[in-house]
Scaffold this motif. Structure first.
Motif, PDB file in Angstrom:
ATOM      1  N   ILE A  65      44.871  44.277  56.429  1.00 57.00           N
ATOM      2  CA  ILE A  65      45.546  43.766  55.232  1.00 57.00           C
ATOM      3  C   ILE A  65      45.081  44.521  53.995  1.00 57.00           C
ATOM      4  O   ILE A  65      45.893  44.929  53.157  1.00 57.00           O
ATOM      5  CB  ILE A  65      45.316  42.246  55.096  1.00 57.00           C
ATOM      6  CG1 ILE A  65      46.064  41.504  56.210  1.00 57.00           C
ATOM      7  CG2 ILE A  65      45.711  41.740  53.712  1.00 57.00           C
ATOM      8  CD1 ILE A  65      45.692  40.043  56.363  1.00 57.00           C
ATOM      9  N   LEU A  66      43.776  44.735  53.879  1.00 58.21           N
ATOM     10  CA  LEU A  66      43.245  45.477  52.729  1.00 58.21           C
ATOM     11  C   LEU A  66      43.726  46.920  52.704  1.00 58.21           C
ATOM     12  O   LEU A  66      43.970  47.488  51.638  1.00 58.21           O
ATOM     13  CB  LEU A  66      41.713  45.456  52.760  1.00 58.21           C
ATOM     14  CG  LEU A  66      41.049  44.151  52.356  1.00 58.21           C
ATOM     15  CD1 LEU A  66      39.595  44.138  52.814  1.00 58.21           C
ATOM     16  CD2 LEU A  66      41.147  43.936  50.852  1.00 58.21           C
TER      17      LEU A  66
ATOM     18  N   LEU B 113      39.258  50.250  47.809  1.00 58.52           N
ATOM     19  CA  LEU B 113      40.146  49.619  46.825  1.00 58.52           C
ATOM     20  C   LEU B 113      39.851  50.157  45.431  1.00 58.52           C
ATOM     21  O   LEU B 113      38.680  50.307  45.063  1.00 58.52           O
ATOM     22  CB  LEU B 113      39.942  48.102  46.813  1.00 58.52           C
ATOM     23  CG  LEU B 113      40.378  47.318  48.038  1.00 58.52           C
ATOM     24  CD1 LEU B 113      39.943  45.849  47.899  1.00 58.52           C
ATOM     25  CD2 LEU B 113      41.878  47.402  48.235  1.00 58.52           C
ATOM     26  N   PRO B 114      40.885  50.420  44.648  1.00 59.07           N
ATOM     27  CA  PRO B 114      40.641  50.868  43.268  1.00 59.07           C
ATOM     28  C   PRO B 114      39.889  49.813  42.462  1.00 59.07           C
ATOM     29  O   PRO B 114      39.111  50.138  41.574  1.00 59.07           O
ATOM     30  CB  PRO B 114      42.043  51.070  42.691  1.00 59.07           C
ATOM     31  CG  PRO B 114      42.986  51.045  43.836  1.00 59.07           C
ATOM     32  CD  PRO B 114      42.294  50.381  44.988  1.00 59.07           C
ATOM     33  N   SER B 115      40.126  48.536  42.793  1.00 58.92           N
ATOM     34  CA  SER B 115      39.505  47.416  42.092  1.00 58.92           C
ATOM     35  C   SER B 115      39.566  46.204  43.014  1.00 58.92           C
ATOM     36  O   SER B 115      40.463  46.104  43.853  1.00 58.92           O
ATOM     37  CB  SER B 115      40.289  47.126  40.807  1.00 58.92           C
ATOM     38  OG  SER B 115      40.080  45.826  40.352  1.00 58.92           O
ATOM     39  N   LEU B 116      38.645  45.275  42.823  1.00 55.78           N
ATOM     40  CA  LEU B 116      38.714  44.034  43.597  1.00 55.78           C
ATOM     41  C   LEU B 116      39.899  43.169  43.168  1.00 55.78           C
ATOM     42  O   LEU B 116      40.266  42.229  43.863  1.00 55.78           O
ATOM     43  CB  LEU B 116      37.416  43.232  43.457  1.00 55.78           C
ATOM     44  CG  LEU B 116      36.216  43.760  44.218  1.00 55.78           C
ATOM     45  CD1 LEU B 116      35.022  42.824  44.043  1.00 55.78           C
ATOM     46  CD2 LEU B 116      36.521  43.947  45.690  1.00 55.78           C
TER      47      LEU B 116
ATOM     48  N   THR C  63      45.770  43.672  44.743  1.00 60.88           N
ATOM     49  CA  THR C  63      46.277  42.639  45.638  1.00 60.88           C
ATOM     50  C   THR C  63      46.927  43.248  46.875  1.00 60.88           C
ATOM     51  O   THR C  63      47.410  44.380  46.857  1.00 60.88           O
ATOM     52  CB  THR C  63      47.302  41.726  44.935  1.00 60.88           C
ATOM     53  OG1 THR C  63      48.396  42.510  44.487  1.00 60.88           O
ATOM     54  CG2 THR C  63      46.666  40.988  43.775  1.00 60.88           C
ATOM     55  N   ALA C  64      46.923  42.455  47.918  1.00 64.05           N
ATOM     56  CA  ALA C  64      47.555  42.829  49.179  1.00 64.05           C
ATOM     57  C   ALA C  64      48.469  41.686  49.597  1.00 64.05           C
ATOM     58  O   ALA C  64      48.125  40.509  49.431  1.00 64.05           O
ATOM     59  CB  ALA C  64      46.498  43.075  50.251  1.00 64.05           C
TER      60      ALA C  64
ATOM     61  N   SER D 118      43.954  38.952  46.165  1.00 63.95           N
ATOM     62  CA  SER D 118      43.173  40.070  45.627  1.00 63.95           C
ATOM     63  C   SER D 118      42.067  40.427  46.618  1.00 63.95           C
ATOM     64  O   SER D 118      41.692  39.622  47.483  1.00 63.95           O
ATOM     65  CB  SER D 118      42.550  39.682  44.282  1.00 63.95           C
ATOM     66  OG  SER D 118      41.560  38.679  44.479  1.00 63.95           O
ATOM     67  N   GLY D 119      41.542  41.627  46.480  1.00 65.27           N
ATOM     68  CA  GLY D 119      40.395  42.027  47.289  1.00 65.27           C
ATOM     69  C   GLY D 119      39.243  41.064  47.079  1.00 65.27           C
ATOM     70  O   GLY D 119      38.511  40.738  48.015  1.00 65.27           O
ATOM     71  N   HIS D 120      39.082  40.592  45.873  1.00 64.83           N
ATOM     72  CA  HIS D 120      38.033  39.629  45.543  1.00 64.83           C
ATOM     73  C   HIS D 120      38.201  38.353  46.363  1.00 64.83           C
ATOM     74  O   HIS D 120      37.242  37.861  46.976  1.00 64.83           O
ATOM     75  CB  HIS D 120      38.088  39.335  44.039  1.00 64.83           C
ATOM     76  CG  HIS D 120      36.930  38.558  43.529  1.00 64.83           C
ATOM     77  ND1 HIS D 120      37.013  37.217  43.261  1.00 64.83           N
ATOM     78  CD2 HIS D 120      35.657  38.929  43.244  1.00 64.83           C
ATOM     79  CE1 HIS D 120      35.843  36.785  42.826  1.00 64.83           C
ATOM     80  NE2 HIS D 120      35.002  37.798  42.808  1.00 64.83           N
TER      81      HIS D 120
END
Length: 175
Positions: free
Chosen positions: A65-66, A112-115, A118-119, A135-137
């Motif tokens: 997913i990420l 990821l460019p940033s946490l 979104t995915a 979001s990755g976060h």
């Protein structure tokens, strides 16, 4: 207390916390046989081998997913056999697969460019018309919670098997 100097510090902190939970989970597998890993030691259907297989599947799903972010369904996502230890499986192989899947997740997070990137999540069979983006976060927090929850389950299963528990094994050298 000092303030973080960059966003990468949050990413590093979350990955470190996730790694600590992974290692806590793996403590429950120290010194057990393949037969013990497959044995149901409580009223639950869960086994230690099944838990490590489930966490491996989860790491693979979230890495997919990420990495893709496109909502495609990763192979094995809805496989209910992921909760069972396959006949003839070896604990060492399950642990190696888990470590490889965890490494792939960590690499996907670091890419990821940033946490806040979104995915799109895959469609859930129980809610086919809903589209969700995380979001990755949020994904990291979910993985952290899931791993910690199953580390607790594994501790109970291990203690039911042979009386060992994570606390007693924390001081064990090796592994």
């Amino acid at each position: 207390m000092t303030q973080h100097s960059s966003v990468n510090d949050d990413r590093t902190d979350l990955l470190r916390a996730l790694q600590e939970q992974r290692e806590t989970f793996l403590i429950t597998l120290r010194g057990i046989t393949d037969a013990q890993a497959a044995h149901r030691s409580t009223a639950s259907e869960l086994t230690l081998g099944g838990l490590v297989r489930h966490l491996t599947s989860g790491e693979r799903v979230w890495a997919h997913i990420l990495t893709t972010g496109d909502g495609s369904t990763p192979e094995g996502m809805w496989d209910m056999d992921q909760y069972r230890m396959p006949e003839g499986a070896a604990v060492a192989d399950l642990v190696a697969a888990y470590r490889a899947a965890a490494k792939a997740t960590d690499e996907a997070v670091m890419a990821l460019p940033s946490l806040e990137t979104t995915a799109r999540l895959p469609e859930a069979p129980w809610a086919p018309d809903e589209v969700h983006h995380w979001s990755g976060h949020r994904i990291l927090l979910h993985l952290l919670r899931e791993t910690a929850q199953h580390a607790g389950h594994a501790d109970i299963l291990r203690e039911s098997l042979d009386g060992a528990n994570t606390t007693a094994q924390l001081g064990t050298p090796g592994d």
